[in-house]
Design an enzyme around this catalytic site. Structure first.
Site: not given
Length: 830
Positions: A492, A510, A610
């Site tokens: 996400g 990332k 998350d």
């Protein structure tokens, strides 16, 4: 002499009562700091406390929690001297008397009502009782400035602090008042509540919710949330009306510290009378300060600017004509009941002149917001507020000539004195610019030199070893990842690539997507993430922030993420990837310790938002490390508890019920997600999986039914059970913990620190209630709302796997859910 000392000692000892009834004749003494009446658990005490105001050697008789007063005999005006005593008289009256003058400071007025004893209970309520143990009088029924959990605040009660008071109206509205006349703040019921109330009652829940109840209401109505709602098992919360006129919710730990968790009036300068009569409230940074409108005024008390100001020359004594002092970006607060009689629709010039020629007007405010309103103030009490953001101009009648307050740089001689410093600053800035330019030119000419590359690698190695986040250029990371070719996965927050840094360290890079923050805020959040170090957290090595390019560089995890071991069919797993029970338990415990550090041991609590197997990575020794912490705030900089629903991201099957019920998101939401992961570690399948084996029920519901029958064997993953002898008591403990974590109510879920203790067997575990499927959800997903679901691969910083999603799963691994709605929960930011 010895006999007298012994008698005094016995008398002092007799005044210290811990949990016992207080009988007529017993008393407390201000001269004896150790004399007190305590609750049975010694949490609350009734004693004399020093007055914090600058009045020497004065005291209050108060009920306190760890030294924090929650009730004061007679309120803040009932100041006693060092000779004072508080006595329960034989007629049942509780009386506070100054011994030096025999002056009665305060009394309960309960004489001849059959009172035979008193006690202080474990909620902090001091009660006067009769022989049948019925309450005749109680501090909870006679509040001063504080409301605590378990206390009911009704329409007949009033909180007072100085000139300020809080009242609950029959309509259910809460109102803050100045001098029992000016209503400067009102909190009403939600428009959806369409009921006539009969006896509304306000109460503060121990978890930090201020709510209103009434016989005509089906459930209590939430009026306000404490910002640490449902967090911490040992936090004492209380609502207090402070002497600055603001109503606040405080949190206090056992150490006695106090932290503001909610304030009724967010702008302190909007509190009527905060700076006294003719005082002007403004801000010095984030702190409100009080001053006088101009040099035509002087403070009433130079030691306390909140006492207001007075004219140096009164209007009636003015030798000449009065004039109007103009105050830009200022207003004089006008609240009911003043509003109706003092408002006119006239222009700015007329607003000034009408007040000047009127003998009954001393000040006026003209709004520049398009309404055309003008407020006139009569000579009673004028409370001012000045801020660059206010679209208004105010006028105040003074005896001329007008003498403005001095401003920085208004004096010519001062400006001339500053000029040499300006020259010095300019010269230094020029030299600094030349040095930077020379370094840049050198780098441009030599950037491709092999020697420079070696130096850069050595520098990167030193920076990496120092523990500080390394700032990489975008080209550096392109080179390290070979043009972002070796993709490890995506989630996400963006895609992850494998890279080799200049110091030969393998890393995971990332690429972030959806970043809403500016450069400064992004770097601050990166600094927070990089300063979070724990054995069970993935370490942030560095970052890149160049224009639209925002990347994070993490340590590389050799053994991928937990989901690649849990959810693949046994035939697809190599023997080395069959996690035994001992390894699974250590992963569960390590993950819990990592989340505990984020929640309870960091300087600021970090809510992950998350938690899922894809975000639990395994190093070469199969030690668990939590990844992606802090990223939820990077993508959405607002507080996770108060946000527009369009910004909420989570993963199907791991979202706590409060995400879907528009309730505040706290660390307890992570506890729910962890509970689902814990259940998956035991069973080896997705928690939302539905199959014939589970009778088409959500797996967590089916698993509890089997657990309730004592059939633990049915829950355990076949890949574990077929390969080893297991510690069944440990398995039972883990399953029980998982069910406690996924309770629907956040207050029923344990803190993560308690979870670690339960997993380690330090704390006994009671049988958990059955988990519920919340209304509005179907197997963990949102029902009846718009959803945006995107199937993703491994959302981690680990090697990608060729493993496929297990057959029978209705969704792919790591599916993200984004709730979409136009409603706004709150506008508050962190």
């Amino acid at each position: 002499m010895i006999t007298l000392i012994l008698l005094l000692f016995i008398a002092a000892a007799a005044t210290t009562v811990a949990g016992d009834d207080i009988l007529p004749g017993q008393s407390l003494s201000a001269a004896n700091p150790s004399s007190k009446w305590s609750s049975p658990n010694n949490t609350f005490s009734f004693s004399f406390i020093p007055n914090s105001q600058p009045q020497q050697n004065t005291f209050y008789a108060a009920v306190t929690y760890n030294g924090i007063p929650i009730w004061i005999a007679g309120g803040d005006s009932a100041v006693a001297d060092s000779t004072a005593t508080l006595t329960l008289l034989s007629d049942g009256n509780l009386r506070l008397v100054n011994g030096s003058t025999n002056h009665i400071v305060w009394q309960s007025n309960t004489a001849n009502r059959g009172i035979t004893k008193a006690s202080l209970d474990d909620t902090g309520n001091f009660v006067l009782k009769n022989d049948t143990v019925s309450s005749i009088w109680a501090t909870f029924d006679n509040p001063t400035d504080t409301i605590v959990p378990g206390q009911n605040f009704t329409t007949g009660n009033v909180l007072t602090s100085g000139l300020y008071s809080l009242k609950l109206m029959n309509s259910g509205n809460l109102t803050l008042r100045w001098n029992d006349s000016i209503v400067y703040w009102t909190l009403g019921l939600n428009s959806s509540v369409n009921t006539n109330l009969t006896s509304p009652t306000l109460g503060l829940q121990s978890i930090g919710i201020l709510s209103l109840s009434d016989p005509n209401l089906p459930t209590s109505v939430i009026m306000a949330y404490s910002s640490d709602y449902a967090e911490g098992p040992d936090i004492f919360r209380f609502t207090k009306l402070d002497n600055d006129g603001n109503l606040r919710i405080y949190s206090s730990s056992s150490a006695g510290s106090q932290n503001v968790r909610w304030a009724a009036v967010s702008d302190q300068c909007q509190v009527f009378g905060y700076c006294g009569n003719l005082g002007i409230c403004s801000y010095n940074g984030s702190n409100p300060v009080c001053g006088c409108p101009s040099q035509n005024f002087e403070p009433v008390d130079v030691r306390d600017t909140r006492q207001g100001c007075k004219r140096k020359v009164e209007i009636e004594n003015c030798p000449g004509n009065a004039t109007m002092l103009e105050l830009d970006n200022a207003k004089f607060l006008t609240y009911p009941p003043e509003l109706s009689s003092q408002v006119f629709f006239i222009g700015i010039s007329a607003c000034r002149l009408n007040c000047l020629v009127s003998g009954s007007c001393i000040a006026s405010t003209s709004l520049s917001d398009g309404t055309g309103l003008c407020y006139l103030k009569v000579p009673s009490f004028v409370s001012g507020y000045q801020s660059p953001a206010l679209p208004s101009t105010s006028y105040l009648k003074v005896c001329g000539p007008v003498s403005l307050n001095p401003t920085v740089g208004s004096n010519k001689s001062t400006r001339w004195k500053l000029r040499p410093w300006i020259v010095v600053v300019v010269v230094l800035a020029t030299l600094f610019g030349l040095v930077i330019g020379e370094i840049g030119l050198w780098y441009w000419c030599c950037r491709n030199s092999p020697k420079l590359g070696v130096m850069s690698a050595q520098y990167a190695l030193l920076e990496y070893a120092s523990g500080a986040p390394v700032q990489f250029s975008y080209k550096d990371l392109q080179r390290a990842t070979k043009g972002f070719k070796d993709k490890l996965g995506s989630g996400g927050f963006g895609a992850v690539y494998k890279g080799i840094l200049a110091n030969r360290t393998t890393a995971a890079v990332k690429q972030l997507e959806g970043i809403e923050q500016g450069e400064k805020q992004f770097r601050m959040e990166v600094a927070t993430i990089s300063s979070t170090h724990h054995l069970n957290l993935v370490r942030l090595i560095g970052f890149c922030s160049e224009g639209r390019h925002r990347l994070l560089v993490y340590e590389f995890m050799k053994n991928s993420s937990l989901d690649t071991f849990l959810f693949a069919p046994e035939e697809q797993l190599q023997s080395g990837k069959l996690l035994n029970w001992e390894c699974r338990f250590n992963i569960a415990l390590g993950t819990a310790k990592g989340i505990t550090y984020l929640h309870e041991e960091c300087r600021d609590c970090i809510v992950h938002c998350d938690i899922k197997p894809e975000n639990i990575l395994l190093d070469e020794n199969y030690n668990a490390k939590v990844s992606d912490f802090g990223l939820a705030k990077l993508v959405n900089p607002k507080d996770h508890r108060y946000r527009t629903l369009t910004s909420v991201r989570g993963t199907r099957g791991y979202l706590a019920p409060e995400w879907l019920a528009n309730l505040p998101i706290t660390s307890k939401s992570d506890v729910y997600s962890y509970g689902m992961v814990l259940l998956e570690i035991v069973c080896g399948r997705r928690n939302f999986e539905v199959s014939e084996k589970t009778n088409r029920k959500k797996f967590s519901v089916w698993a509890y039914e089997e657990f309730d029958k004592g059939n633990i064997e049915a829950i355990i993953d076949n890949k574990v059970r077929n390969h080893e002898q297991m510690d069944m008591e440990q398995v039972r403990r883990v399953i029980q913990v998982s069910f406690w974590c996924i309770q629907e109510q956040p207050s029923q879920r344990p803190m993560m620190g308690k979870v670690v203790q339960m997993l380690e067997g330090v704390t006994e575990i009671e049988k958990p209630p059955a988990p519920k499927v919340s209304p509005g959800t179907i197997d963990g997903s949102v029902a009846g709302s718009s959803m945006n679901m995107t199937s993703t691969s491994v959302s981690t910083f680990a090697p990608s796997s060729s493993l496929q999603t297990p057959k029978g799963s209705s969704f792919a691994s790591g599916m993200n859910v984004e709730r979409v709605s136009s409603s706004l929960l709150h506008s508050d930011s962190v």
